[in-house]
Scaffold this motif. Structure first.
Motif, PDB file in Angstrom:
ATOM      1  N   GLU A   1       7.685  -5.878 -20.395  1.00 41.49           N
ATOM      2  CA  GLU A   1       7.432  -6.242 -21.782  1.00 41.49           C
ATOM      3  C   GLU A   1       7.949  -5.171 -22.744  1.00 41.49           C
ATOM      4  OE1 GLU A   1       3.703  -7.942 -24.503  1.00 41.49           O
ATOM      5  OE2 GLU A   1       3.468  -7.599 -22.345  1.00 41.49           O
TER       6      GLU A   1
ATOM      7  N   GLU B   1      10.089 -16.805 -14.145  1.00 46.13           N
ATOM      8  CA  GLU B   1      10.052 -17.488 -15.431  1.00 46.13           C
ATOM      9  C   GLU B   1      11.225 -17.069 -16.310  1.00 46.13           C
ATOM     10  OE1 GLU B   1       6.378 -16.908 -17.443  1.00 46.13           O
ATOM     11  OE2 GLU B   1       5.151 -17.748 -15.824  1.00 46.13           O
TER      12      GLU B   1
ATOM     13  N   THR C   1      10.847 -14.635 -22.302  1.00 50.01           N
ATOM     14  CA  THR C   1      10.044 -15.181 -23.394  1.00 50.01           C
ATOM     15  C   THR C   1      10.076 -14.275 -24.608  1.00 50.01           C
ATOM     16  OG1 THR C   1       8.536 -16.258 -21.832  1.00 50.01           O
ATOM     17  CG2 THR C   1       7.732 -15.943 -24.074  1.00 50.01           C
TER      18      THR C   1
ATOM     19  N   SER D   1       8.245 -13.493 -28.135  1.00 48.41           N
ATOM     20  CA  SER D   1       6.875 -13.680 -28.603  1.00 48.41           C
ATOM     21  C   SER D   1       6.681 -13.080 -29.992  1.00 48.41           C
ATOM     22  CB  SER D   1       5.895 -13.015 -27.615  1.00 48.41           C
ATOM     23  OG  SER D   1       4.603 -12.924 -28.156  1.00 48.41           O
TER      24      SER D   1
ATOM     25  N   LEU E   1      10.638 -20.990 -32.071  1.00 49.20           N
ATOM     26  CA  LEU E   1       9.333 -20.510 -31.618  1.00 49.20           C
ATOM     27  C   LEU E   1       8.303 -21.617 -31.831  1.00 49.20           C
ATOM     28  CD1 LEU E   1       9.468 -17.016 -33.301  1.00 49.20           C
ATOM     29  CD2 LEU E   1       9.246 -17.342 -30.839  1.00 49.20           C
TER      30      LEU E   1
ATOM     31  N   LEU F   1       5.862 -18.695 -29.258  1.00 52.16           N
ATOM     32  CA  LEU F   1       6.660 -18.350 -28.089  1.00 52.16           C
ATOM     33  C   LEU F   1       7.936 -19.184 -28.042  1.00 52.16           C
ATOM     34  CD1 LEU F   1       3.823 -18.336 -25.391  1.00 52.16           C
ATOM     35  CD2 LEU F   1       4.794 -16.333 -26.532  1.00 52.16           C
TER      36      LEU F   1
ATOM     37  N   GLN G   1      11.412 -19.781 -25.113  1.00 53.73           N
ATOM     38  CA  GLN G   1      12.057 -19.433 -23.855  1.00 53.73           C
ATOM     39  C   GLN G   1      13.499 -19.932 -23.780  1.00 53.73           C
ATOM     40  OE1 GLN G   1       9.285 -20.868 -20.779  1.00 53.73           O
ATOM     41  NE2 GLN G   1       8.592 -18.768 -20.507  1.00 53.73           N
TER      42      GLN G   1
ATOM     43  N   THR H   1      16.930 -16.945 -25.110  1.00 54.99           N
ATOM     44  CA  THR H   1      16.248 -15.679 -25.404  1.00 54.99           C
ATOM     45  C   THR H   1      16.994 -14.452 -24.889  1.00 54.99           C
ATOM     46  OG1 THR H   1      14.894 -16.180 -23.465  1.00 54.99           O
ATOM     47  CG2 THR H   1      13.912 -16.616 -25.618  1.00 54.99           C
TER      48      THR H   1
END
Length: 275
Positions: free
Chosen positions: A26, A45, A48, A50, A85, A93, A95, A98
């Motif tokens: 992160e 995944e 993302t 955010s 978003l 969020l 995806q 990104t």
């Protein structure tokens, strides 16, 4: 239309923070008086983007996020990339597209989010493009070391087999490797429970033997990968525990399986700590 209220942290106060381990990576950037922009990578995944707001809450609302060059690099602020978003409460969020936002950090570009509320308020949130390359590099290295799959995927796996076969497929191999990596990284995994099954075709005794062969094949592969044998328990059930009807092809396919469950303990196991 009213002019957007703009939020951006002054450069002298701006910080980009990185945190990460095999379970997730992160980057966070505090936008003064508004909230936190972030980039999150989790096992298995998509990347993302955010935005966590301190005081704004929206539901089922879309906001546009852009990558734009800093003012000193271009005459016009034309977007380099964009994504949408989706808001759920105080967090938004995205995806899609990104990776461009990670590349933006390496190139010194700006993240910008334009927010329009149902009450006709308008906000523009911008990152501060300073000291971004170091965290971008840390983030890339972290992503390379992420586990292949998260616990919610691995906690109970169902491996399906061909008729009368106990051979592992390429897909099985990928899942078992991901399971090994997770067990290696998480010392709270105490047990691996393996249950072999067969469909109802053929002789009952032969099905019992086949279900054992399937369970043993999975166990052997996990041990070969590096999972301690004493962590593993196997059982075989023949065709006694179907999950679908044995009267059709689709049902029989689901019943030819090995179930694998990861069991966690409240405290790290000695086995996990010794790996």
């Amino acid at each position: 239309m009213a002019t957007s209220i703009k939020y951006q942290t002054p450069f002298e106060k701006a910080q980009w923070l990185f945190s990460g381990d095999p379970f997730g990576c992160e980057i966070n950037h505090r936008v003064q008086s508004f909230g936190t922009l972030g980039l999150i990578a989790n096992p298995g995944e998509a990347l993302t983007l955010s935005l966590q707001a301190d005081w704004l809450s929206l539901d089922n609302t879309q906001s546009q996020a852009f990558v734009v060059p800093p003012s000193w690099q271009a005459q016009t602020q034309q977007p380099i990339a964009t994504t949408s978003l989706h808001w759920l409460g105080s967090q938004a969020l995205a995806q899609h597209n990104t990776n461009a936002f990670l590349e933006a950090l390496e190139q010194g570009s700006i993240w910008q989010v334009n927010i329009a509320t149902p009450e006709s308020s308008s906000y523009q949130i911008s990152s501060s493009p300073i000291s971004t390359q170091t965290v971008a590099n840390q983030f890339r290295i972290c992503r390379q070391q992420l586990l292949p799959k998260p616990f919610r995927y691995l906690r109970r796996l169902e491996l399906q087999f061909a008729t009368s076969s106990s051979l592992l497929s390429a897909a099985h191999e990928q899942d078992l490797y991901a399971m090994y990596r997770y067990i290696q990284a998480d010392p709270t995994i105490a047990e691996v429970l393996i249950d072999g099954h067969a469909d109802a075709s053929g002789d009952h005794l032969a099905n019992l033997v086949l279900s054992k062969a399937r369970a043993d094949e999975v166990m052997s592969r996990l041990i070969e990968l590096g999972v301690p044998a004493q962590m593993i328990q196997t059982r075989h059930h023949g065709n006694r525990a179907p999950v679908a009807s044995n009267l059709d092809t689709a049902g029989r396919k689901l019943n030819r399986r090995v179930s694998i469950r990861l069991v966690k303990s409240a405290t790290p196991s000695a086995l996990g700590a010794s790996k």
